[in-house]
Design an enzyme around this catalytic site. Structure first.
Site, PDB file in Angstrom:
ATOM      1  N   ASN A 124      36.502  34.327  30.399  1.00  0.00           N
ATOM      2  CA  ASN A 124      36.151  32.920  30.682  1.00  0.00           C
ATOM      3  C   ASN A 124      34.855  32.577  29.955  1.00  0.00           C
ATOM      4  O   ASN A 124      34.100  33.466  29.571  1.00  0.00           O
ATOM      5  CB  ASN A 124      35.958  32.721  32.197  1.00  0.00           C
ATOM      6  CG  ASN A 124      34.894  33.663  32.764  1.00  0.00           C
ATOM      7  OD1 ASN A 124      35.172  34.835  33.012  1.00  0.00           O
ATOM      8  ND2 ASN A 124      33.683  33.159  32.942  1.00  0.00           N
ATOM      9  N   HIS A 180      41.429  46.829  39.991  1.00  0.00           N
ATOM     10  CA  HIS A 180      41.026  48.178  39.583  1.00  0.00           C
ATOM     11  C   HIS A 180      41.969  49.162  40.252  1.00  0.00           C
ATOM     12  O   HIS A 180      42.423  48.935  41.361  1.00  0.00           O
ATOM     13  CB  HIS A 180      39.588  48.487  40.021  1.00  0.00           C
ATOM     14  CG  HIS A 180      38.557  47.739  39.244  1.00  0.00           C
ATOM     15  ND1 HIS A 180      37.711  48.342  38.346  1.00  0.00           N
ATOM     16  CD2 HIS A 180      38.249  46.433  39.218  1.00  0.00           C
ATOM     17  CE1 HIS A 180      36.919  47.423  37.811  1.00  0.00           C
ATOM     18  NE2 HIS A 180      37.220  46.262  38.331  1.00  0.00           N
ATOM     19  N   ALA A 205      35.363  43.196  31.991  1.00  0.00           N
ATOM     20  CA  ALA A 205      35.698  41.784  31.796  1.00  0.00           C
ATOM     21  C   ALA A 205      34.396  41.019  31.926  1.00  0.00           C
ATOM     22  O   ALA A 205      33.550  41.365  32.754  1.00  0.00           O
ATOM     23  CB  ALA A 205      36.687  41.342  32.862  1.00  0.00           C
ATOM     24  N   HIS A 243      30.957  49.164  41.766  1.00  0.00           N
ATOM     25  CA  HIS A 243      29.922  48.231  41.329  1.00  0.00           C
ATOM     26  C   HIS A 243      28.771  48.237  42.327  1.00  0.00           C
ATOM     27  O   HIS A 243      28.974  48.483  43.513  1.00  0.00           O
ATOM     28  CB  HIS A 243      30.485  46.802  41.273  1.00  0.00           C
ATOM     29  CG  HIS A 243      31.716  46.657  40.450  1.00  0.00           C
ATOM     30  ND1 HIS A 243      32.956  47.059  40.906  1.00  0.00           N
ATOM     31  CD2 HIS A 243      31.910  46.145  39.211  1.00  0.00           C
ATOM     32  CE1 HIS A 243      33.853  46.802  39.973  1.00  0.00           C
ATOM     33  NE2 HIS A 243      33.253  46.261  38.932  1.00  0.00           N
ATOM     34  N   SER A 273      38.196  45.388  34.973  1.00  0.00           N
ATOM     35  CA  SER A 273      39.182  44.524  35.626  1.00  0.00           C
ATOM     36  C   SER A 273      40.320  44.174  34.674  1.00  0.00           C
ATOM     37  O   SER A 273      40.073  43.729  33.554  1.00  0.00           O
ATOM     38  CB  SER A 273      38.539  43.196  36.060  1.00  0.00           C
ATOM     39  OG  SER A 273      37.601  43.429  37.057  1.00  0.00           O
ATOM     40  N   HIS A 321      37.787  35.334  40.482  1.00  0.00           N
ATOM     41  CA  HIS A 321      38.234  36.706  40.210  1.00  0.00           C
ATOM     42  C   HIS A 321      39.713  36.705  39.814  1.00  0.00           C
ATOM     43  O   HIS A 321      40.140  37.491  38.962  1.00  0.00           O
ATOM     44  CB  HIS A 321      37.987  37.592  41.435  1.00  0.00           C
ATOM     45  CG  HIS A 321      38.272  39.043  41.192  1.00  0.00           C
ATOM     46  ND1 HIS A 321      37.683  39.761  40.163  1.00  0.00           N
ATOM     47  CD2 HIS A 321      39.097  39.917  41.826  1.00  0.00           C
ATOM     48  CE1 HIS A 321      38.133  41.012  40.180  1.00  0.00           C
ATOM     49  NE2 HIS A 321      38.988  41.123  41.180  1.00  0.00           N
ATOM     50  N   MET A 374      29.254  41.969  35.797  1.00  0.00           N
ATOM     51  CA  MET A 374      28.701  42.606  37.004  1.00  0.00           C
ATOM     52  C   MET A 374      28.775  44.135  36.969  1.00  0.00           C
ATOM     53  O   MET A 374      28.763  44.785  38.019  1.00  0.00           O
ATOM     54  CB  MET A 374      29.459  42.091  38.231  1.00  0.00           C
ATOM     55  CG  MET A 374      29.434  40.579  38.373  1.00  0.00           C
ATOM     56  SD  MET A 374      30.408  40.036  39.780  1.00  0.00           S
ATOM     57  CE  MET A 374      30.482  38.261  39.479  1.00  0.00           C
ATOM     58  N   SER A 375      28.864  44.702  35.788  1.00  0.00           N
ATOM     59  CA  SER A 375      29.041  46.164  35.726  1.00  0.00           C
ATOM     60  C   SER A 375      28.375  46.738  34.483  1.00  0.00           C
ATOM     61  O   SER A 375      27.508  46.115  33.870  1.00  0.00           O
ATOM     62  CB  SER A 375      30.539  46.501  35.712  1.00  0.00           C
ATOM     63  OG  SER A 375      31.115  46.073  34.492  1.00  0.00           O
ATOM     64  N   TYR A 423      27.526  45.741  43.658  1.00  0.00           N
ATOM     65  CA  TYR A 423      27.720  44.732  44.707  1.00  0.00           C
ATOM     66  C   TYR A 423      28.617  45.204  45.848  1.00  0.00           C
ATOM     67  O   TYR A 423      28.703  44.558  46.883  1.00  0.00           O
ATOM     68  CB  TYR A 423      28.264  43.414  44.109  1.00  0.00           C
ATOM     69  CG  TYR A 423      29.629  43.495  43.464  1.00  0.00           C
ATOM     70  CD1 TYR A 423      30.792  43.666  44.209  1.00  0.00           C
ATOM     71  CD2 TYR A 423      29.776  43.377  42.087  1.00  0.00           C
ATOM     72  CE1 TYR A 423      32.049  43.723  43.613  1.00  0.00           C
ATOM     73  CE2 TYR A 423      31.012  43.427  41.482  1.00  0.00           C
ATOM     74  CZ  TYR A 423      32.143  43.601  42.250  1.00  0.00           C
ATOM     75  OH  TYR A 423      33.386  43.669  41.663  1.00  0.00           O
ATOM     76  N   GLU A 424      29.291  46.347  45.678  1.00  0.00           N
ATOM     77  CA  GLU A 424      30.188  46.805  46.748  1.00  0.00           C
ATOM     78  C   GLU A 424      29.408  47.362  47.929  1.00  0.00           C
ATOM     79  O   GLU A 424      29.769  47.127  49.080  1.00  0.00           O
ATOM     80  CB  GLU A 424      31.159  47.842  46.202  1.00  0.00           C
ATOM     81  CG  GLU A 424      32.182  47.218  45.261  1.00  0.00           C
ATOM     82  CD  GLU A 424      33.032  48.258  44.577  1.00  0.00           C
ATOM     83  OE1 GLU A 424      33.768  48.963  45.278  1.00  0.00           O
ATOM     84  OE2 GLU A 424      32.956  48.364  43.334  1.00  0.00           O
TER      85      GLU A 424
END
Ligand code: HPA
Length: 267
Positions: free
Chosen positions: A230, A59, A111, A81, A29, A242, A206-207, A83-84
């Protein structure tokens, strides 16, 4: 290698030339602009049969083949990912393609949220190991014995040492740390962050972890970096979103680009 990867490799060679790729790069990201810095041929994912369509803002879903410094690279401007669509092996075909095109090294970027006060937003972490907090695995369903991938040396020691040296020379702080994969797409709760921290992770995202497992399965050597966007939930009053991730990622991205360019420059 799958038939699909071989067919895609032929298509890519037709479009971008047949000189072998040396290094694959996956951009996280907010890091997408590096794809545009490459002198080469850009192929949108929707022209690559079977490629997962990236559906995450920030992306850029295209494959760029070309020259970055002294290396011929293949850059994946967007990743898929888990989650997609609930597929842990969403990146298998893109990574098989890189391998078929000749890559033996893979550099992954993401990220991430930090759980270390000494790695604040804007800083870079070199991933030295990971914790698969999701319990998922991209090799579930793979039939060959190659699925039993040793993960003791998943993050390549020589590549790590190379980047550590370059960071020192460039005066860039590159802190080694452990990355935990959380499935997303919701962010973590404060209690989950305390749990992940207690387990020994330094950053969360998440990746990346499924890609590392797939890359090792394919015999690629891996280096991976987090740009910290963060502090993880509960460690700061700043709201996590996000939008915030995309806004903060370029801070670390500039330093990461410097490291990558030096790494790909032959002295
Ligand atoms: N958690 C998970 N993924 C992330 C975060 C986070 O805090 N920041 C950027 N990606």
């Amino acid at each position: 290698m799958s038939k699909n990867a071989k067919a895609l490799a032929a298509q890519v060679r037709d479009l971008a030339g047949s000189e072998p790729i040396e290094v694959g790069l996956v951009l996280g990201s907010g890091l997408g602009h590096l794809a545009d810095a490459i002198d080469g041929v850009s192929i949108p994912y929707d022209q690559l049969d079977g490629f997962p369509q990236a559906h995450v803002s920030g992306h850029d879903p295209k494959l760029v083949i070309g020259q970055l410094q002294d290396a011929r690279v293949a850059v994946l401007g967007g990743r898929s990912h888990y989650y997609e669509a609930g597929q842990a092996d969403a990146m298998r075909l893109p990574l098989e393609l890189l391998k078929t095109l000749g890559a033996d090294k893979l550099i992954l970027t993401n990220a991430a949220g930090s759980m270390r006060l000494d790695i604040p937003p804007g800083e870079l972490m070199q991933i030295t190991d990971h914790i698969n907090f999701s319990g998922l695995n991209p090799l579930i369903g793979e039939r060959s014995d190659a699925r039993f991938v040793p993960m003791g040396d998943a993050y390549d020691a020589d590549m790590q040492a190379g980047f550590t040296d370059i960071a020192k020379q460039e005066g860039i702080t590159l802190t080694p740390g452990i990355y935990a994969w959380y499935s997303g797409p919701s962010f973590e709760t404060p209690a989950e962050i305390r749990a992940i921290r207690t387990l020994g992770a330094d950053a969360v995202g998440m990746s990346t972890v499924p890609e590392v497992i797939l890359a090792r399965f394919l015999g690629l050597r891996v280096a991976a970096f987090s740009t910290i966007t963060n502090m993880a939930q509960g460690l700061s009053d700043e709201a996590i979103s996000h939008e915030h991730t995309k806004a903060m990622a370029p801070l670390g991205a500039e330093k990461l680009e410097k490291l990558l360019r030096r790494y790909l420059t032959r002295d």
